[in-house]
Design a protein around this motif. Structure first.
Motif, mmCIF file in Angstrom:
data_model
loop_
_atom_site.group_PDB
_atom_site.id
_atom_site.type_symbol
_atom_site.label_atom_id
_atom_site.label_comp_id
_atom_site.label_asym_id
_atom_site.label_seq_id
_atom_site.Cartn_x
_atom_site.Cartn_y
_atom_site.Cartn_z
ATOM 1 N N LEU A 190 -3.966 2.531 -12.864
ATOM 2 C CA LEU A 190 -3.892 3.985 -12.693
ATOM 3 C C LEU A 190 -3.183 4.333 -11.381
ATOM 4 C CD1 LEU A 190 -4.907 6.506 -14.211
ATOM 5 C CD2 LEU A 190 -6.930 6.454 -12.773
ATOM 6 N N PHE A 191 -3.599 3.681 -10.302
ATOM 7 C CA PHE A 191 -2.934 3.924 -9.013
ATOM 8 C C PHE A 191 -1.456 3.528 -9.109
ATOM 9 C CE2 PHE A 191 -7.304 2.754 -7.147
ATOM 10 C CZ PHE A 191 -7.716 4.067 -7.152
ATOM 11 N N GLY A 192 -1.209 2.397 -9.743
ATOM 12 C CA GLY A 192 0.159 1.880 -9.842
ATOM 13 C C GLY A 192 1.064 2.812 -10.628
ATOM 14 N N GLY A 234 2.936 4.129 -7.742
ATOM 15 C CA GLY A 234 3.758 2.972 -7.377
ATOM 16 C C GLY A 234 3.303 2.483 -6.014
ATOM 17 N N ARG A 235 4.255 2.160 -5.155
ATOM 18 C CA ARG A 235 3.870 1.657 -3.825
ATOM 19 C C ARG A 235 3.733 2.770 -2.785
ATOM 20 N NH1 ARG A 235 6.472 -3.983 -2.025
ATOM 21 N NH2 ARG A 235 4.671 -3.915 -0.639
ATOM 22 N N TYR A 266 5.527 8.879 -9.507
ATOM 23 C CA TYR A 266 6.167 9.212 -8.237
ATOM 24 C C TYR A 266 7.460 8.414 -8.138
ATOM 25 C CZ TYR A 266 6.817 10.425 -3.366
ATOM 26 O OH TYR A 266 7.336 10.938 -2.190
ATOM 27 N N GLN A 267 8.569 9.085 -7.954
ATOM 28 C CA GLN A 267 9.874 8.422 -7.879
ATOM 29 C C GLN A 267 10.670 8.917 -6.684
ATOM 30 O OE1 GLN A 267 11.699 6.217 -10.483
ATOM 31 N NE2 GLN A 267 9.530 5.712 -10.535
ATOM 32 N N MET A 268 11.496 8.044 -6.152
ATOM 33 C CA MET A 268 12.464 8.450 -5.133
ATOM 34 C C MET A 268 13.771 8.774 -5.849
ATOM 35 S SD MET A 268 10.781 8.161 -2.303
ATOM 36 C CE MET A 268 12.073 8.390 -1.073
ATOM 37 N N SER A 323 4.164 -3.127 -7.077
ATOM 38 C CA SER A 323 5.627 -3.173 -7.161
ATOM 39 C C SER A 323 6.113 -3.222 -8.610
ATOM 40 C CB SER A 323 6.164 -4.371 -6.380
ATOM 41 O OG SER A 323 5.885 -5.566 -7.062
ATOM 42 N N VAL A 324 5.278 -3.756 -9.485
ATOM 43 C CA VAL A 324 5.633 -3.824 -10.909
ATOM 44 C C VAL A 324 5.817 -2.409 -11.472
ATOM 45 C CG1 VAL A 324 4.764 -4.549 -13.183
ATOM 46 C CG2 VAL A 324 4.359 -5.986 -11.166
ATOM 47 N N PHE A 325 5.079 -1.441 -10.899
ATOM 48 C CA PHE A 325 5.099 -0.078 -11.432
ATOM 49 C C PHE A 325 6.147 0.810 -10.750
ATOM 50 C CE2 PHE A 325 0.931 -1.819 -12.198
ATOM 51 C CZ PHE A 325 0.656 -1.436 -13.498
ATOM 52 N N ASN A 326 6.756 0.316 -9.673
ATOM 53 C CA ASN A 326 7.641 1.177 -8.880
ATOM 54 C C ASN A 326 8.761 1.809 -9.700
ATOM 55 O OD1 ASN A 326 6.798 1.616 -6.303
ATOM 56 N ND2 ASN A 326 8.476 0.504 -5.325
ATOM 57 N N ARG A 327 9.288 1.062 -10.654
ATOM 58 C CA ARG A 327 10.438 1.559 -11.402
ATOM 59 C C ARG A 327 10.099 2.707 -12.336
ATOM 60 N NH1 ARG A 327 14.997 -0.661 -10.397
ATOM 61 N NH2 ARG A 327 15.092 -2.811 -9.700
#
Lengths: 302, 52
Positions: free
Chosen positions: A90-92, A96-97, A233-235, A225-229
């Motif tokens: 859920l957090f991921g 993400g990070r 939340y995205q950059m 990090s697996v969820f970053n993509r």
């Protein structure tokens, strides 16, 4: 506008938004001040909830549970960790990070140490890139495999990561408890010395390298990090505004190639790139658009 | 067109991961795993502090 932005970031000794959130998070997550004085842990019900960051539940001030410690404890009980894994996912998937960049107290400690003016080291790519994979090994071996399967002679599955590596446990739990409790001091032996050595090495490295623990060893960062993509939340980098000055890449504490891969698994969403960008091309937030798939007008870099 | 397809696929991946996370946490709560976490978290973890 650029000058204003740079002034805001550098000038006047102003505390950045990231730092304010980091301090607030550290205080909120470890808000049981009486615990530090008494050398006792908080025992309220909030400790059934895992916090999204590495924050030892044996820290006298901790109001929540450490997800990495809880995951190892669940695995040691030979049960599938539905609850802890669900919360971590859920957090991921939401942040993400971002949790690493804004909420982690141990990240804050490393950030502050790196502010000390000593010569900084740029780790060569041929060492840096493979070394970053270490955190995945730590996650798989010390957090998952060994706690689940490696039973000691006394028939217990220890939390190997907490026992041999976690510096947050030594800093937040071990040292404050040792200071206040003479009985624990009597019991401390080689293992405590080892953990203090690990902590000292990581803290010393933090003076020269930005966030060495997050880069190379943190299993929670590896998981997120697996969820970053594809996290909510995205950059974002607007290619039409980008002038290619690379100020973002020079300022990135995690040495991410911002203009090539803004949502890299290594990005901790600290927002440094956004604050130094002279044209305001970088933004971050909860968005429908995801990394690598540009939408009309603005572009998320592949 | 391809961009839209990829965007849609990732949106579904997000939603799927979110749903899986909620289901897992919910299943854990039903199995009362949060109480195990609580029981562990309110006692000093000797391994964590280096006595172990």
């Amino acid at each position: 506008m650029h000058r204003d932005r740079m002034k805001k970031e550098k000038g006047g000794g102003k505390i950045s938004f990231q730092r304010k959130v980091q301090f607030l998070s550290a205080v909120l997550l470890n808000g049981y001040a009486a615990g530090f004085a008494k050398g006792k842990l908080f025992t309220g019900k909030s400790k059934a909830f895992c916090v999204p960051v590495l924050n030892c539940y044996s820290c006298p001030g901790a109001l929540g549970a450490c997800p990495v410690g809880s995951l190892q404890a669940s695995l040691a009980g030979r049960r599938f960790p539905f609850y802890v894994l669900g919360l971590l996912m859920l957090f991921g998937v939401v942040l993400g990070r971002l949790a690493c960049g804004l909420l982690c107290p141990f990240g804050l400690v490393q950030d502050l140490l790196h502010k000390i003016p000593v010569p900084k080291w740029k780790v060569p790519g041929r060492i840096d890139r493979p070394a970053r994979s270490l955190k995945y090994v730590v996650l798989l071996v010390l957090v998952i495999f060994l706690p689940a399967f490696a039973v000691t002679k006394s028939g217990v599955n220890p939390p190997y990561f907490c026992k041999y590596l976690c510096p947050a446990g030594t800093l937040g739990g071990g040292i404050p408890l040792m200071i206040t409790d003479p009985v624990l001091r009597e019991l401390a032996g080689f293992l405590f010395d080892w953990k203090v050595l690990v902590l000292v090495l990581i803290l010393t490295s933090s003076l020269f390298i930005h966030r060495p623990f997050c880069r190379y060893l943190c299993p929670l960062g590896a998981f997120y990090s697996v969820f970053n993509r594809f996290s909510f939340y995205q950059m974002h980098l607007e290619r039409t505004k980008c002038v290619g000055c690379k100020a973002c890449e020079r300022s990135c504490p995690m040495a991410v190639e911002v203009t090539k891969n803004i949502n890299s698994p290594e990005c901790i969403r600290c927002g440094k790139c956004r604050s130094v960008c002279p044209t305001g091309a970088i933004s971050g937030g909860f968005s429908r658009n995801v990394s690598g798939i540009p939408s009309e007008g603005s572009e998320n870099m592949p | 067109m391809r961009r839209n397809k990829e965007q849609a696929a990732i949106t579904w991946l997000r939603i799927g991961a979110l749903a899986a996370a909620v289901c897992l946490a919910g299943a854990g709560l039903m199995r009362r795993e949060h109480l195990e976490v609580l029981a562990k978290a309110v006692r000093i973890c000797l391994e964590c502090i280096g006595i172990g």
